[in-house]
Design a protein around this motif. Structure first.
Motif, mmCIF file in Angstrom:
data_model
loop_
_atom_site.group_PDB
_atom_site.id
_atom_site.type_symbol
_atom_site.label_atom_id
_atom_site.label_comp_id
_atom_site.label_asym_id
_atom_site.label_seq_id
_atom_site.Cartn_x
_atom_site.Cartn_y
_atom_site.Cartn_z
ATOM 1 N N VAL A 15 173.792 45.890 76.970
ATOM 2 C CA VAL A 15 172.451 46.301 77.411
ATOM 3 C C VAL A 15 172.511 46.946 78.792
ATOM 4 C CG1 VAL A 15 170.204 45.437 78.172
ATOM 5 C CG2 VAL A 15 171.159 44.663 75.995
ATOM 6 N N THR A 16 173.207 46.317 79.720
ATOM 7 C CA THR A 16 173.242 46.866 81.083
ATOM 8 C C THR A 16 174.076 48.138 81.157
ATOM 9 O OG1 THR A 16 175.039 45.312 81.611
ATOM 10 C CG2 THR A 16 172.801 44.660 82.202
ATOM 11 N N VAL A 17 175.173 48.204 80.387
ATOM 12 C CA VAL A 17 175.982 49.435 80.369
ATOM 13 C C VAL A 17 175.167 50.590 79.798
ATOM 14 C CG1 VAL A 17 177.998 50.555 79.335
ATOM 15 C CG2 VAL A 17 178.223 48.286 80.325
ATOM 16 N N ALA A 18 174.351 50.316 78.780
ATOM 17 C CA ALA A 18 173.513 51.372 78.200
ATOM 18 C C ALA A 18 172.531 51.912 79.242
ATOM 19 C CB ALA A 18 172.767 50.844 76.983
ATOM 20 N N LYS A 19 171.932 51.037 80.030
ATOM 21 C CA LYS A 19 170.997 51.479 81.072
ATOM 22 C C LYS A 19 171.718 52.269 82.153
ATOM 23 C CE LYS A 19 167.701 47.691 80.399
ATOM 24 N NZ LYS A 19 167.032 46.514 81.001
ATOM 25 N N LEU A 20 172.909 51.803 82.523
ATOM 26 C CA LEU A 20 173.684 52.535 83.529
ATOM 27 C C LEU A 20 174.127 53.892 83.007
ATOM 28 C CD1 LEU A 20 175.791 49.579 84.927
ATOM 29 C CD2 LEU A 20 174.217 51.004 86.265
ATOM 30 N N PHE A 21 174.456 53.958 81.704
ATOM 31 C CA PHE A 21 174.845 55.256 81.145
ATOM 32 C C PHE A 21 173.675 56.229 81.168
ATOM 33 C CE2 PHE A 21 175.287 58.329 77.687
ATOM 34 C CZ PHE A 21 176.473 58.946 78.082
ATOM 35 N N ASP A 22 172.465 55.737 80.923
ATOM 36 C CA ASP A 22 171.291 56.611 81.026
ATOM 37 C C ASP A 22 171.204 57.218 82.426
ATOM 38 O OD1 ASP A 22 170.390 56.383 78.447
ATOM 39 O OD2 ASP A 22 169.006 54.725 78.867
ATOM 40 N N GLN A 23 171.489 56.406 83.437
ATOM 41 C CA GLN A 23 171.453 56.918 84.811
ATOM 42 C C GLN A 23 172.609 57.879 85.082
ATOM 43 O OE1 GLN A 23 170.972 53.857 87.792
ATOM 44 N NE2 GLN A 23 169.489 52.692 86.560
ATOM 45 N N LEU A 24 173.752 57.591 84.463
ATOM 46 C CA LEU A 24 174.912 58.461 84.651
ATOM 47 C C LEU A 24 174.721 59.799 83.962
ATOM 48 C CD1 LEU A 24 177.917 58.642 85.664
ATOM 49 C CD2 LEU A 24 178.565 57.845 83.370
ATOM 50 N N ARG A 25 174.092 59.767 82.806
ATOM 51 C CA ARG A 25 173.947 60.972 81.986
ATOM 52 C C ARG A 25 172.860 61.905 82.511
ATOM 53 N NH1 ARG A 25 170.825 60.752 76.329
ATOM 54 N NH2 ARG A 25 171.084 62.911 75.643
ATOM 55 N N CYS A 26 171.789 61.347 83.035
ATOM 56 C CA CYS A 26 170.631 62.151 83.413
ATOM 57 C C CYS A 26 170.681 62.531 84.897
ATOM 58 C CB CYS A 26 169.345 61.379 83.131
ATOM 59 S SG CYS A 26 169.194 60.786 81.425
ATOM 60 N N GLY A 27 169.975 63.550 85.219
ATOM 61 C CA GLY A 27 169.876 63.937 86.625
ATOM 62 C C GLY A 27 170.777 65.104 86.988
ATOM 63 N N LYS A 28 170.790 65.430 88.287
ATOM 64 C CA LYS A 28 171.505 66.606 88.778
ATOM 65 C C LYS A 28 172.925 66.246 89.204
ATOM 66 C CE LYS A 28 167.255 68.766 90.478
ATOM 67 N NZ LYS A 28 166.548 69.316 91.665
ATOM 68 N N GLY A 29 173.731 67.302 89.364
ATOM 69 C CA GLY A 29 175.100 67.100 89.811
ATOM 70 C C GLY A 29 176.070 66.922 88.657
ATOM 71 N N THR A 30 177.359 66.779 89.003
ATOM 72 C CA THR A 30 178.386 66.572 87.997
ATOM 73 C C THR A 30 178.433 65.110 87.580
ATOM 74 O OG1 THR A 30 180.115 66.079 89.615
ATOM 75 C CG2 THR A 30 179.756 68.410 89.073
ATOM 76 N N TRP A 31 179.172 64.824 86.518
ATOM 77 C CA TRP A 31 179.351 63.447 86.095
ATOM 78 C C TRP A 31 179.989 62.625 87.214
ATOM 79 C CZ3 TRP A 31 177.812 61.189 81.486
ATOM 80 C CH2 TRP A 31 177.334 62.052 80.495
ATOM 81 N N GLU A 32 180.995 63.191 87.875
ATOM 82 C CA GLU A 32 181.672 62.479 88.959
ATOM 83 C C GLU A 32 180.698 62.177 90.106
ATOM 84 O OE1 GLU A 32 184.602 61.259 89.144
ATOM 85 O OE2 GLU A 32 185.835 62.231 87.607
ATOM 86 N N GLU A 33 179.859 63.151 90.422
ATOM 87 C CA GLU A 33 178.895 62.954 91.511
ATOM 88 C C GLU A 33 177.868 61.881 91.155
ATOM 89 O OE1 GLU A 33 179.073 67.513 93.330
ATOM 90 O OE2 GLU A 33 177.512 66.938 91.874
ATOM 91 N N ARG A 34 177.424 61.883 89.922
ATOM 92 C CA ARG A 34 176.452 60.879 89.512
ATOM 93 C C ARG A 34 177.086 59.487 89.454
ATOM 94 N NH1 ARG A 34 174.905 65.222 85.950
ATOM 95 N NH2 ARG A 34 175.900 64.214 84.151
ATOM 96 N N ALA A 35 178.376 59.427 89.034
ATOM 97 C CA ALA A 35 179.073 58.141 89.033
ATOM 98 C C ALA A 35 179.214 57.612 90.453
ATOM 99 C CB ALA A 35 180.443 58.288 88.379
ATOM 100 N N ALA A 36 179.586 58.498 91.386
ATOM 101 C CA ALA A 36 179.753 58.086 92.782
ATOM 102 C C ALA A 36 178.440 57.592 93.369
ATOM 103 C CB ALA A 36 180.312 59.245 93.605
ATOM 104 N N ALA A 37 177.331 58.220 92.948
ATOM 105 C CA ALA A 37 176.019 57.842 93.483
ATOM 106 C C ALA A 37 175.647 56.411 93.117
ATOM 107 C CB ALA A 37 174.958 58.813 92.973
ATOM 108 N N MET A 38 176.185 55.909 91.998
ATOM 109 C CA MET A 38 175.887 54.528 91.617
ATOM 110 C C MET A 38 176.992 53.569 92.058
ATOM 111 S SD MET A 38 176.639 54.322 87.466
ATOM 112 C CE MET A 38 175.251 55.334 87.039
ATOM 113 N N GLY A 39 177.981 54.109 92.798
ATOM 114 C CA GLY A 39 179.052 53.262 93.295
ATOM 115 C C GLY A 39 180.173 53.038 92.296
ATOM 116 N N ALA A 40 180.388 54.020 91.402
ATOM 117 C CA ALA A 40 181.429 53.901 90.379
ATOM 118 C C ALA A 40 182.292 55.164 90.370
ATOM 119 C CB ALA A 40 180.794 53.672 89.000
#
Length: 527
Positions: free
Chosen positions: A71-96
């Motif tokens: 459940v929590t990974v699915a919510k985090l993936f929604d945050q990783l998938r959506c929004g601006k920037g590259t995948w790496e940038e979005r991962a870094a923004a959440m501390g991953a």
């Protein structure tokens, strides 16, 4: 006139299909409301679940921890998938961070779309095969060129789907790391003390491909207007070629496409032994052409594919190839693995090839179609509702009229006309009308020369043969039929097994057919 009007209406309707807008994969531009919890708190919840799943001493807590983790990974993936920037940038923004791509792992950047498998709608007639485990199920989509636009050899049109599993891993360095596993390759995942099964949705990539591509919409056009789709005569690899896996080549029939095997692929994909030992090749062709001509192209493409495969490593698995052939595709396959000698030629001509007064191109067409070298690699062939002795429906009035509407490809018309005029045998006649060029429909007539020749050619002893026959319930063996092909035509000897299933001609959709194919493929591995 009513029949002519119906066919004209059908042509108009299928022409409209070509102008529909191309479908697009699911996109995400805004994080769903249900997934908008702070990333830091979601990561801490995920870390806690990971700790439980990593401990052998806490097995009793695994089911609840797995559910919470997903459940929590699915919510985090929604945050990783959506929004601006590259995948790496979005991962870094959440501390991953994201684990680098490898043979077993994908990087999201390599896909044109990566989205939850739950976003693929599955029709009722499709079975959704799920493997329960940790992580979330994704579909990775890599675009290729549309139908009739050139692309690299063996690459399917429109795109290539892949079953992907996403997990968020917590290693010793403390930085949460996203792993995007190519689920077709890996079945489980190592934690600190344990190994956990990775979840998978095997149906979503298969269904999504057929939602995206036009191949399955062209079945009527492939019959009536084959010239438009000659460029799509080809072999498609569903995954990159692997010398450690046995190719299973699927050959569809008349008024069909590789879509005919969608249920079989769907039923085979969840099996670990199948994914570990087999790889799928799909043969696609416009089905209006006489099956003897399609056999030429099949052998040419198979030889090209096997030549390429031998540049990739050991060919021992290549030489254990299996062919799965439905309907007219069975005639193409059977003839291609059987040495014809002069049997097919003698059924058509009364004098040696070099004495025929025909063009050099026509001479080559005859040699390639009737005096060829059979394929060496296949070691097992599974026939599915194959009209070995032809289909009486090919002689019905509507079938003959439909055959007359077929517009053969220009590259065939001249040569076939040349050949037809000099054989005066294998041609379509209707009500005493003038002779016409052979088509796929006329070549399925029990009286066609190709069918007669094939009956005289014994099945080669070095290959294992099996047969699945349909019976729609209007009679018992041997006086039954699948509605298109009578049992007496589907029955061929000698075969190692024959399975009669309670189904019509589309036996590829029958669950019992899938189970029989599984049995045979396991047998093949044991031999």
């Amino acid at each position: 006139m009513k029949v002519v009007f119906r066919i004209a209406s059908l042509l108009a309707a299928t022409a409209l299909l070509c102008h529909c807008g191309a479908p697009q994969p699911p996109q995400c531009h805004r994080v769903p409301f249900s997934s908008r919890a702070p990333a830091a708190s979601l990561i801490e919840e995920t870390r806690a679940s990971w700790a439980v799943l990593s401990s052998n001493s806490r097995k009793s807590e695994w089911p609840a921890a797995q559910a919470q983790y997903n459940v929590t990974v699915a919510k985090l993936f929604d945050q990783l998938r959506c929004g601006k920037g590259t995948w790496e940038e979005r991962a870094a923004a959440m501390g991953a961070k994201i684990f680098p791509a490898s043979r077993h792992k994908a990087n999201p950047e390599e896909f044109d779309a990566l989205f939850p498998a739950s976003e693929v709608s599955i029709r009722k007639r499709d079975h959704r095969h799920i493997t329960e485990g940790i992580g979330i199920n994704l579909v990775g989509w890599t675009e290729t060129t549309p139908i009739n636009v050139p692309r690299p050899a063996f690459q399917p049109p429109t795109g290539m789907p892949q079953a992907v599993n996403a997990t968020l891993r917590f290693d010793k360095d403390g930085t949460p790391t996203w792993h995007f596993v190519k689920r077709w390759i890996d079945n489980d995942f190592g934690l600190a003390e344990t190994r956990q099964t990775l979840s998978a949705d095997w149906s979503a990539p298969n269904v999504f491909y057929w939602n995206m591509t036009d191949l399955d919409d062209l079945t009527i056009q492939n019959v009536l207007l084959p010239d438009r789709y000659m460029n799509e005569t080809g072999l498609y690899f569903l995954q990159p070629y692997d010398p450690n896996k046995i190719p299973i080549v699927m050959v569809h029939g008349l008024k069909s496409s590789p879509d005919a095997f969608r249920h079989i692929v769907n039923d085979l994909s969840p099996e670990p032994w199948f994914r570990d030992k087999y790889q799928i090749w799909l043969f696609n062709y416009p089905t209006a052409n006489p099956w003897l001509y399609t056999g030429i192209r099949f052998r040419e493409l198979m030889n090209e594919a096997t030549k390429y495969a031998r540049t990739q490593g050991d060919d021992s698995k290549l030489n254990q190839m299996v062919i799965l052939a439905h309907s007219m595709g069975g005639l193409v396959s059977r003839s291609s693995v059987t040495d014809p000698g002069t049997t097919i030629y003698d059924e058509h001509f009364n004098k040696p090839l070099d004495q025929l007064k025909i063009s050099s191109k026509s001479r080559k067409l005859i040699a390639d179609g009737m005096l060829y070298k059979p394929l060496d690699e296949p070691k097992r062939v599974i026939f599915l509702a194959v009209p070995h002795h032809g289909s009486p429906l090919a002689t019905f009035r509507l079938a003959v009229m439909t055959s007359n509407f077929i517009k053969l490809p220009k590259l065939l018309t001249v040569d076939l006309a040349d050949v037809t005029l000099h054989t005066a045998k294998d041609v379509v006649t209707a009500g005493g009308e003038a002779q016409r060029l052979p088509t796929s429909i006329s070549s399925l007539s029990p009286s066609s020369r190709g069918i007669k020749a094939l009956a005289k050619m014994p099945l080669p002893k070095g290959i294992h043969f099996h047969s699945v026959v349909g019976n729609r319930g209007k009679g018992q063996v041997p006086d039954c039929s699948d509605g298109v092909v009578p049992y007496k035509s589907s029955n061929v000897l000698p075969v190692e097994s024959e399975k009669v299933v309670p189904w019509g001609h589309g036996v590829t959709d029958c669950p019992e057919t899938s189970e029989e194919i599984k049995r045979i493929l396991k047998l093949h591995l044991a031999n």
